[in-house]
Scaffold this motif. Sequence first.
Motif, PDB file in Angstrom:
ATOM      1  N   PHE A 165      15.476 -41.787 -21.471  1.00  0.00           N
ATOM      2  CA  PHE A 165      15.713 -40.782 -22.510  1.00  0.00           C
ATOM      3  C   PHE A 165      14.939 -39.503 -22.157  1.00  0.00           C
ATOM      4  N   ARG A 166      15.493 -38.359 -22.522  1.00  0.00           N
ATOM      5  CA  ARG A 166      14.778 -37.096 -22.303  1.00  0.00           C
ATOM      6  C   ARG A 166      14.564 -36.369 -23.620  1.00  0.00           C
ATOM      7  N   GLY A 167      15.528 -36.501 -24.540  1.00  0.00           N
ATOM      8  CA  GLY A 167      15.351 -35.911 -25.871  1.00  0.00           C
ATOM      9  C   GLY A 167      15.684 -34.434 -25.936  1.00  0.00           C
ATOM     10  N   ALA A 169       5.340 -27.029 -16.022  1.00  0.00           N
ATOM     11  CA  ALA A 169       6.789 -26.992 -16.272  1.00  0.00           C
ATOM     12  C   ALA A 169       7.146 -25.532 -16.555  1.00  0.00           C
ATOM     13  N   ARG A 170       8.430 -25.281 -16.755  1.00  0.00           N
ATOM     14  CA  ARG A 170       8.792 -23.886 -17.052  1.00  0.00           C
ATOM     15  C   ARG A 170       8.345 -23.489 -18.459  1.00  0.00           C
ATOM     16  N   HIS A 171       8.183 -24.507 -19.350  1.00  0.00           N
ATOM     17  CA  HIS A 171       7.764 -24.212 -20.728  1.00  0.00           C
ATOM     18  C   HIS A 171       7.029 -25.428 -21.307  1.00  0.00           C
ATOM     19  N   THR A 216      19.522 -31.612   0.408  1.00  0.00           N
ATOM     20  CA  THR A 216      18.275 -30.922   0.035  1.00  0.00           C
ATOM     21  C   THR A 216      17.172 -31.930  -0.298  1.00  0.00           C
ATOM     22  N   LYS A 217      17.529 -33.058  -0.932  1.00  0.00           N
ATOM     23  CA  LYS A 217      16.505 -34.075  -1.242  1.00  0.00           C
ATOM     24  C   LYS A 217      15.955 -34.671   0.052  1.00  0.00           C
ATOM     25  N   TYR A 218      16.834 -34.879   1.044  1.00  0.00           N
ATOM     26  CA  TYR A 218      16.366 -35.483   2.286  1.00  0.00           C
ATOM     27  C   TYR A 218      15.426 -34.529   3.032  1.00  0.00           C
ATOM     28  N   GLY A 240      10.786 -33.087 -17.854  1.00  0.00           N
ATOM     29  CA  GLY A 240      11.979 -33.804 -17.406  1.00  0.00           C
ATOM     30  C   GLY A 240      11.967 -35.253 -17.881  1.00  0.00           C
ATOM     31  N   MET A 241      13.056 -35.962 -17.593  1.00  0.00           N
ATOM     32  CA  MET A 241      13.181 -37.354 -18.064  1.00  0.00           C
ATOM     33  C   MET A 241      12.046 -38.228 -17.502  1.00  0.00           C
ATOM     34  N   LEU A 242      11.831 -38.163 -16.209  1.00  0.00           N
ATOM     35  CA  LEU A 242      10.772 -38.990 -15.614  1.00  0.00           C
ATOM     36  C   LEU A 242       9.392 -38.411 -15.904  1.00  0.00           C
ATOM     37  N   GLY A 243       9.291 -37.083 -15.852  1.00  0.00           N
ATOM     38  CA  GLY A 243       8.004 -36.430 -16.104  1.00  0.00           C
ATOM     39  C   GLY A 243       7.434 -36.817 -17.464  1.00  0.00           C
ATOM     40  N   ASP A 295       7.794 -20.795 -12.954  1.00  0.00           N
ATOM     41  CA  ASP A 295       8.897 -21.279 -12.132  1.00  0.00           C
ATOM     42  C   ASP A 295       8.291 -21.750 -10.806  1.00  0.00           C
ATOM     43  N   PHE A 296       8.591 -22.978 -10.415  1.00  0.00           N
ATOM     44  CA  PHE A 296       7.930 -23.574  -9.252  1.00  0.00           C
ATOM     45  C   PHE A 296       8.356 -22.939  -7.920  1.00  0.00           C
ATOM     46  N   THR A 297       9.390 -22.095  -7.962  1.00  0.00           N
ATOM     47  CA  THR A 297       9.769 -21.422  -6.713  1.00  0.00           C
ATOM     48  C   THR A 297       8.887 -20.194  -6.471  1.00  0.00           C
ATOM     49  N   GLU A 349      25.229 -31.508  -1.131  1.00  0.00           N
ATOM     50  CA  GLU A 349      24.034 -30.639  -1.048  1.00  0.00           C
ATOM     51  C   GLU A 349      22.825 -31.273  -1.727  1.00  0.00           C
ATOM     52  N   TYR A 350      23.068 -32.048  -2.783  1.00  0.00           N
ATOM     53  CA  TYR A 350      21.945 -32.736  -3.435  1.00  0.00           C
ATOM     54  C   TYR A 350      21.260 -33.651  -2.416  1.00  0.00           C
ATOM     55  N   ALA A 351      22.062 -34.499  -1.753  1.00  0.00           N
ATOM     56  CA  ALA A 351      21.493 -35.435  -0.775  1.00  0.00           C
ATOM     57  C   ALA A 351      20.810 -34.685   0.364  1.00  0.00           C
TER      58      ALA A 351
HETATM   59  N1  LIG Z   1      18.188 -38.789 -13.031  1.00  0.00           N
HETATM   60  C1  LIG Z   1      18.636 -39.531 -12.047  1.00  0.00           C
HETATM   61  O1  LIG Z   1      19.701 -40.157 -12.165  1.00  0.00           O
HETATM   62  C2  LIG Z   1      17.866 -39.643 -10.751  1.00  0.00           C
HETATM   63  C3  LIG Z   1      18.284 -40.591  -9.822  1.00  0.00           C
HETATM   64  C4  LIG Z   1      17.572 -40.708  -8.619  1.00  0.00           C
HETATM   65  C5  LIG Z   1      16.485 -39.885  -8.362  1.00  0.00           C
HETATM   66  N2  LIG Z   1      16.110 -38.951  -9.287  1.00  0.00           N
HETATM   67  C6  LIG Z   1      14.958 -38.086  -8.978  1.00  0.00           C
HETATM   68  O2  LIG Z   1      13.972 -38.302  -9.962  1.00  0.00           O
HETATM   69  C7  LIG Z   1      13.225 -37.100 -10.176  1.00  0.00           C
HETATM   70  C8  LIG Z   1      13.166 -36.783 -11.662  1.00  0.00           C
HETATM   71  O3  LIG Z   1      14.492 -36.614 -12.157  1.00  0.00           O
HETATM   72  P1  LIG Z   1      14.808 -36.472 -13.714  1.00  0.00           P
HETATM   73  O4  LIG Z   1      16.012 -37.267 -13.996  1.00  0.00           O
HETATM   74  O5  LIG Z   1      13.556 -36.655 -14.504  1.00  0.00           O
HETATM   75  O6  LIG Z   1      15.262 -34.940 -13.739  1.00  0.00           O
HETATM   76  P2  LIG Z   1      15.198 -33.901 -14.962  1.00  0.00           P
HETATM   77  O7  LIG Z   1      15.132 -34.584 -16.258  1.00  0.00           O
HETATM   78  O8  LIG Z   1      16.292 -32.933 -14.696  1.00  0.00           O
HETATM   79  O9  LIG Z   1      13.787 -33.209 -14.683  1.00  0.00           O
HETATM   80  C9  LIG Z   1      13.599 -32.342 -13.611  1.00  0.00           C
HETATM   81  C10 LIG Z   1      12.739 -31.197 -14.091  1.00  0.00           C
HETATM   82  O10 LIG Z   1      12.589 -30.266 -13.005  1.00  0.00           O
HETATM   83  C11 LIG Z   1      12.436 -29.010 -13.594  1.00  0.00           C
HETATM   84  N3  LIG Z   1      12.713 -27.917 -12.689  1.00  0.00           N
HETATM   85  C12 LIG Z   1      13.838 -27.731 -11.949  1.00  0.00           C
HETATM   86  N4  LIG Z   1      13.732 -26.559 -11.291  1.00  0.00           N
HETATM   87  C13 LIG Z   1      12.545 -26.015 -11.630  1.00  0.00           C
HETATM   88  C14 LIG Z   1      11.872 -24.805 -11.286  1.00  0.00           C
HETATM   89  N5  LIG Z   1      12.404 -23.903 -10.442  1.00  0.00           N
HETATM   90  N6  LIG Z   1      10.661 -24.551 -11.835  1.00  0.00           N
HETATM   91  C15 LIG Z   1      10.113 -25.431 -12.707  1.00  0.00           C
HETATM   92  N7  LIG Z   1      10.696 -26.596 -13.072  1.00  0.00           N
HETATM   93  C16 LIG Z   1      11.903 -26.874 -12.531  1.00  0.00           C
HETATM   94  C17 LIG Z   1      13.428 -29.004 -14.743  1.00  0.00           C
HETATM   95  O11 LIG Z   1      12.986 -28.038 -15.652  1.00  0.00           O
HETATM   96  P3  LIG Z   1      13.953 -27.306 -16.717  1.00  0.00           P
HETATM   97  O12 LIG Z   1      14.140 -28.334 -17.797  1.00  0.00           O
HETATM   98  O13 LIG Z   1      13.160 -26.112 -17.135  1.00  0.00           O
HETATM   99  O14 LIG Z   1      15.215 -26.979 -15.981  1.00  0.00           O
HETATM  100  C18 LIG Z   1      13.350 -30.434 -15.263  1.00  0.00           C
HETATM  101  O15 LIG Z   1      12.513 -30.527 -16.388  1.00  0.00           O
HETATM  102  C19 LIG Z   1      13.908 -36.030  -9.322  1.00  0.00           C
HETATM  103  O16 LIG Z   1      13.213 -35.912  -8.109  1.00  0.00           O
HETATM  104  C20 LIG Z   1      15.278 -36.605  -9.053  1.00  0.00           C
HETATM  105  O17 LIG Z   1      15.825 -36.123  -7.838  1.00  0.00           O
HETATM  106  C21 LIG Z   1      16.788 -38.827 -10.473  1.00  0.00           C
END
Ligand SMILES: NC(=O)c1ccc[n+]([C@@H]2O[C@H](COP(=O)([O-])OP(=O)(O)OC[C@H]3O[C@@H](n4cnc5c(N)ncnc54)[C@H](OP(=O)(O)O)[C@@H]3O)[C@@H](O)[C@H]2O)c1
Length: 293
Positions: A156-158, A31-33, A132-134, A10-13, A40-42, A128-130
């Motif tokens: 950037f995520r690329g 990660a998934r790949h 579930t995150k809470y 992911g972007m932050l990961g 899958d983390f579920t 629902e985002y808010a």
């Molecule tokens: N981006 C924002 O604007 C923002 C703002 C505030 C807070 N945040 C928080 O920051 C954190 C990181 O966000 P991000 O922007 O880096 O998100 P992101 O780029 O979407 O990365 C999230 C990762 O979670 C993975 N994921 C989702 N469901 C999954 C599953 N069932 N099994 C395995 N992997 C799964 C996704 O994998 P796939 O690529 O395989 O789907 C994706 O790589 C999150 O907690 C988010 O809530 C983000």
Amino acid sequence: MKVLLLGSKGMLGQAIHDHFSEKGIEVITAARHDADYCFDFTDDEELKKCLFSVKPEIVINTAAIVDLGFCEEDAGTAYRVNARLPGILAELCREFNSYFIHISTDHYYISGGKTKHNEQERVFLVNEYARTKYIGEVLSLMYDNTLVLRTNIVGFRGTGKATFVEWAVKELEKGSRLNLFTDFYTSSIHTVDFARILLDLIRQHPVGILNLASSDVSSKKDFIISLSKALYNKEPDYVETSVKEISGPKRASSLGLDTGKAGSIVGYSMPGLDETIHSIVDEYHKRRNGNEL
Ligand SMILES: NC(=O)c1ccc[n+]([C@@H]2O[C@H](COP(=O)([O-])OP(=O)(O)OC[C@H]3O[C@@H](n4cnc5c(N)ncnc54)[C@H](OP(=O)(O)O)[C@@H]3O)[C@@H](O)[C@H]2O)c1
């Protein structure tokens, strides 16, 4: 320090992986790949097997479903990833005596314009985002060796759908006329700065809820204008618009975070808007030179 990083593609990961690895920290990715552990983390069994095999000192969970529309349409999947997963992880971390770091959100505040919200501020769950995150925060904090970080990240995520910054630089490059929100406020921090500060925080081992974001609150309009000036030395072509014009799920829009507590733990202030923009521009040039854009 042995770190298990969930959501490493992911972007932050990606940013956490790159910074921690650069600093010589052992980072095991999930990660998934394209990771050390792909699943899958579920899937609770796979998750347990992964933790049992890695025995990490620190678990960082960046995985989430961040698409607001998807969360509305499939609240069950959003719950399993954004809420249940951190809850299961917290219990596994208790079993393995690991420090659990869970990334949360700023999507909780609906009024006050540029107000900076501290960690005690009342939250509003408008979609629902808010929601579930809470719940994810609450379940994470059932384990007392947990740090929940509320944030707003840009970068950037690329891969996959363009991120906000990837979209912005592309449109600025093309000279497009942009619709810029004047009433949507965030304390956005660049993922590269987030990763750097996270490592400093880990050394102090705080627990509980902490805001990790920019020290400045800015509207999306001001953010893009600053980015355009830093990249092209000029204002973009734009029209002002309101977040109320966006169709789809209801949104929180006054997302500023007070970062005083994080600053006092690490001993320096969080990056302001200018520093954030310069950090993004540096990353943009690095990626451009490496043909990664
Ligand atoms: N981006 C924002 O604007 C923002 C703002 C505030 C807070 N945040 C928080 O920051 C954190 C990181 O966000 P991000 O922007 O880096 O998100 P992101 O780029 O979407 O990365 C999230 C990762 O979670 C993975 N994921 C989702 N469901 C999954 C599953 N069932 N099994 C395995 N992997 C799964 C996704 O994998 P796939 O690529 O395989 O789907 C994706 O790589 C999150 O907690 C988010 O809530 C983000």
